[in-house]
Design a protein around this motif. Sequence first.
Motif, PDB file in Angstrom:
ATOM      1  N   GLU A  42      -2.395   5.468   9.337  1.00  0.00           N
ATOM      2  CA  GLU A  42      -2.003   4.029  10.043  1.00  0.00           C
ATOM      3  C   GLU A  42      -1.927   3.044   9.128  1.00  0.00           C
ATOM      4  O   GLU A  42      -3.102   2.489   8.667  1.00  0.00           O
ATOM      5  CB  GLU A  42      -3.067   3.761  11.079  1.00  0.00           C
ATOM      6  N   ALA A  43      -0.920   2.869   8.719  1.00  0.00           N
ATOM      7  CA  ALA A  43      -0.865   1.756   7.398  1.00  0.00           C
ATOM      8  C   ALA A  43       0.461   1.021   7.095  1.00  0.00           C
ATOM      9  O   ALA A  43       1.169   1.352   7.692  1.00  0.00           O
ATOM     10  CB  ALA A  43      -0.956   2.901   5.964  1.00  0.00           C
ATOM     11  N   ALA A  44       0.179   0.195   6.364  1.00  0.00           N
ATOM     12  CA  ALA A  44       1.178  -0.962   5.935  1.00  0.00           C
ATOM     13  C   ALA A  44       1.064  -1.426   4.680  1.00  0.00           C
ATOM     14  O   ALA A  44      -0.309  -1.533   4.199  1.00  0.00           O
ATOM     15  CB  ALA A  44       1.421  -2.320   6.949  1.00  0.00           C
ATOM     16  N   GLY A  45       2.079  -1.458   3.651  1.00  0.00           N
ATOM     17  CA  GLY A  45       1.858  -1.937   2.419  1.00  0.00           C
ATOM     18  C   GLY A  45       3.140  -2.857   1.892  1.00  0.00           C
ATOM     19  O   GLY A  45       3.820  -3.181   2.830  1.00  0.00           O
ATOM     20  N   VAL A  46       3.040  -3.084   0.698  1.00  0.00           N
ATOM     21  CA  VAL A  46       4.122  -3.869   0.023  1.00  0.00           C
ATOM     22  C   VAL A  46       4.879  -3.225  -0.989  1.00  0.00           C
ATOM     23  O   VAL A  46       4.062  -2.587  -1.955  1.00  0.00           O
ATOM     24  CB  VAL A  46       3.373  -5.317  -0.453  1.00  0.00           C
ATOM     25  N   VAL A  47       6.139  -3.036  -1.113  1.00  0.00           N
ATOM     26  CA  VAL A  47       6.871  -2.351  -2.053  1.00  0.00           C
ATOM     27  C   VAL A  47       6.603  -2.936  -3.442  1.00  0.00           C
ATOM     28  O   VAL A  47       6.880  -4.122  -3.689  1.00  0.00           O
ATOM     29  CB  VAL A  47       8.311  -2.530  -1.628  1.00  0.00           C
ATOM     30  N   ALA A  48       6.114  -2.237  -4.267  1.00  0.00           N
ATOM     31  CA  ALA A  48       5.843  -2.412  -5.715  1.00  0.00           C
ATOM     32  C   ALA A  48       6.668  -2.108  -6.502  1.00  0.00           C
ATOM     33  O   ALA A  48       7.128  -2.704  -7.477  1.00  0.00           O
ATOM     34  CB  ALA A  48       4.352  -1.887  -6.086  1.00  0.00           C
ATOM     35  N   LYS A  49       7.435  -0.881  -6.162  1.00  0.00           N
ATOM     36  CA  LYS A  49       8.477  -0.427  -7.200  1.00  0.00           C
ATOM     37  C   LYS A  49       9.399   0.529  -6.151  1.00  0.00           C
ATOM     38  O   LYS A  49       8.928   1.015  -5.289  1.00  0.00           O
ATOM     39  CB  LYS A  49       8.171   0.489  -8.214  1.00  0.00           C
ATOM     40  N   VAL A  50      10.656   0.604  -6.507  1.00  0.00           N
ATOM     41  CA  VAL A  50      11.478   1.260  -5.921  1.00  0.00           C
ATOM     42  C   VAL A  50      12.392   2.367  -6.799  1.00  0.00           C
ATOM     43  O   VAL A  50      12.344   2.173  -8.037  1.00  0.00           O
ATOM     44  CB  VAL A  50      12.954   0.465  -5.092  1.00  0.00           C
ATOM     45  N   GLY A  51      12.529   3.623  -6.298  1.00  0.00           N
ATOM     46  CA  GLY A  51      12.929   4.604  -7.066  1.00  0.00           C
ATOM     47  C   GLY A  51      14.456   4.633  -7.005  1.00  0.00           C
ATOM     48  O   GLY A  51      15.097   3.607  -6.358  1.00  0.00           O
ATOM     49  N   GLY A 123       1.618  -3.974  11.466  1.00  0.00           N
ATOM     50  CA  GLY A 123       2.352  -2.967  10.688  1.00  0.00           C
ATOM     51  C   GLY A 123       1.785  -1.570  10.903  1.00  0.00           C
ATOM     52  O   GLY A 123       2.322  -0.485  11.166  1.00  0.00           O
ATOM     53  N   ALA A 124       0.313  -1.882  10.505  1.00  0.00           N
ATOM     54  CA  ALA A 124      -0.657  -0.578  10.458  1.00  0.00           C
ATOM     55  C   ALA A 124      -0.422   0.015  11.700  1.00  0.00           C
ATOM     56  O   ALA A 124      -0.487   1.247  12.097  1.00  0.00           O
ATOM     57  CB  ALA A 124      -1.783  -0.655   9.758  1.00  0.00           C
ATOM     58  N   LEU A 125      -0.701  -0.746  12.992  1.00  0.00           N
ATOM     59  CA  LEU A 125      -0.723  -0.369  14.405  1.00  0.00           C
ATOM     60  C   LEU A 125       0.359   0.181  14.847  1.00  0.00           C
ATOM     61  O   LEU A 125       0.511   0.643  15.980  1.00  0.00           O
ATOM     62  CB  LEU A 125      -1.244  -1.649  15.220  1.00  0.00           C
ATOM     63  N   LEU A 126       1.570   0.247  14.304  1.00  0.00           N
ATOM     64  CA  LEU A 126       2.866   0.913  14.671  1.00  0.00           C
ATOM     65  C   LEU A 126       2.592   2.371  14.687  1.00  0.00           C
ATOM     66  O   LEU A 126       3.418   2.972  15.670  1.00  0.00           O
ATOM     67  CB  LEU A 126       4.304   0.654  13.854  1.00  0.00           C
ATOM     68  N   GLU A 127       1.729   2.991  14.110  1.00  0.00           N
ATOM     69  CA  GLU A 127       1.673   4.364  14.193  1.00  0.00           C
ATOM     70  C   GLU A 127       1.073   4.757  15.416  1.00  0.00           C
ATOM     71  O   GLU A 127       1.389   5.471  16.036  1.00  0.00           O
ATOM     72  CB  GLU A 127       0.485   4.874  12.807  1.00  0.00           C
ATOM     73  N   PRO A 128      -0.394   4.241  15.891  1.00  0.00           N
ATOM     74  CA  PRO A 128      -0.763   4.634  17.269  1.00  0.00           C
ATOM     75  C   PRO A 128       0.213   4.236  18.373  1.00  0.00           C
ATOM     76  O   PRO A 128       0.173   4.962  19.129  1.00  0.00           O
ATOM     77  CB  PRO A 128      -2.124   4.060  17.011  1.00  0.00           C
ATOM     78  N   LEU A 129       1.068   3.098  18.133  1.00  0.00           N
ATOM     79  CA  LEU A 129       1.834   2.720  19.224  1.00  0.00           C
ATOM     80  C   LEU A 129       2.780   3.866  19.266  1.00  0.00           C
ATOM     81  O   LEU A 129       3.276   4.093  20.238  1.00  0.00           O
ATOM     82  CB  LEU A 129       2.273   1.254  18.830  1.00  0.00           C
ATOM     83  N   SER A 130       3.603   3.995  18.159  1.00  0.00           N
ATOM     84  CA  SER A 130       4.326   5.356  18.441  1.00  0.00           C
ATOM     85  C   SER A 130       3.981   6.711  19.076  1.00  0.00           C
ATOM     86  O   SER A 130       4.774   7.181  19.715  1.00  0.00           O
ATOM     87  CB  SER A 130       4.741   5.643  16.797  1.00  0.00           C
ATOM     88  N   VAL A 131       2.705   6.782  19.012  1.00  0.00           N
ATOM     89  CA  VAL A 131       2.098   7.848  19.675  1.00  0.00           C
ATOM     90  C   VAL A 131       2.229   7.616  21.278  1.00  0.00           C
ATOM     91  O   VAL A 131       2.790   8.225  22.063  1.00  0.00           O
ATOM     92  CB  VAL A 131       0.962   8.301  19.274  1.00  0.00           C
TER      93      VAL A 131
END
Length: 335
Positions: A42-51, A123-131
Amino acid sequence: MLPPEVLLAMDSVGICGSDVHYLTAGRIGDFVVTKPMIIGHEAAGVVAKVGKCVKNLAVGDRVAIEPGVPCRRCDHCKQGKYNLCADMVFCATPPYDGNLTRFYKHAADFCYKLPDHVSMEEGALLEPLSVGVHACRRAEVGLGSKVLILGAGPIGLVTLLAAQAMGAAEILITDLVQHRLDVAKELGATHTLLLDREQSAEETVKRVLCTMSEAPDKAVDCCGAESSARLAIFATRSGGVVVIVGMGAPEIKLPLINALAREVDIRGVFRYCNDYPAALALVASGKVNVKRLVTHHFDITETAKAFETSRYGHGGAIKVMIHVQPRDANNSVKF
């Protein structure tokens, strides 16, 4: 060929009941921990690098992470039911590590850019909310639905929030812990019901029917216990729908003849599928407020204490959030 990926500087990671279960039991069903495993999904982060070939994200974007990446090639994936993909790579599900780390690599198209006014915790809580969104979609909750939710833990509470947003007219939520029911009432539950372990499902049904205006046409079991699944079936009106979200024992006894004779549909839920955009829209629009679910905050260096708090429910814990970076450091708007 791997899909385009991004490297994320992790920010907020919530502790899920499955994380605790892997810690204490070493398995959930057929998913068995056979070697040390990093938890967190259940997570959120910041983009550090893009492929290479990443078009939807840029360095510095704040994103919610949908933790399961399917193969994209099997029949289930092609039919849009990617949550059923047999080759799913899902964070913190053996044999794959989770994302409670300083940095984590993930498929770019399973990262969702957060609007400036949405916090990293949300943003992290979107995971359980999606359930919860997926469960309500499986139950076909809509305008005027009368919904019974069994279990007022984190998943029961997000199911409550999703059912409200989808137009449910009446919602009864049950639990064995009064504090959780108090939170459910605060979040807008029409009714709450404190269960008695000594009562049978049949006896509890009478209490449910006396509490609601009429028998619920939708029931969502967020516990996984045999008693709650039985209650869901007995309490649901003829022609209604029962959705089982909670995962308990591999085999339980259910009143199938009762369900068959009354054409009560019994449907399973496994994670979510195509539900993250809806969950994000609900939070971003203000229709759903998930902030109340977070009761405790810990730094990543306090992970052991965070798990103890979540495992034993210390201090009325509902959702425990671990901060990889200082809290609110990456929020565009301070909360």
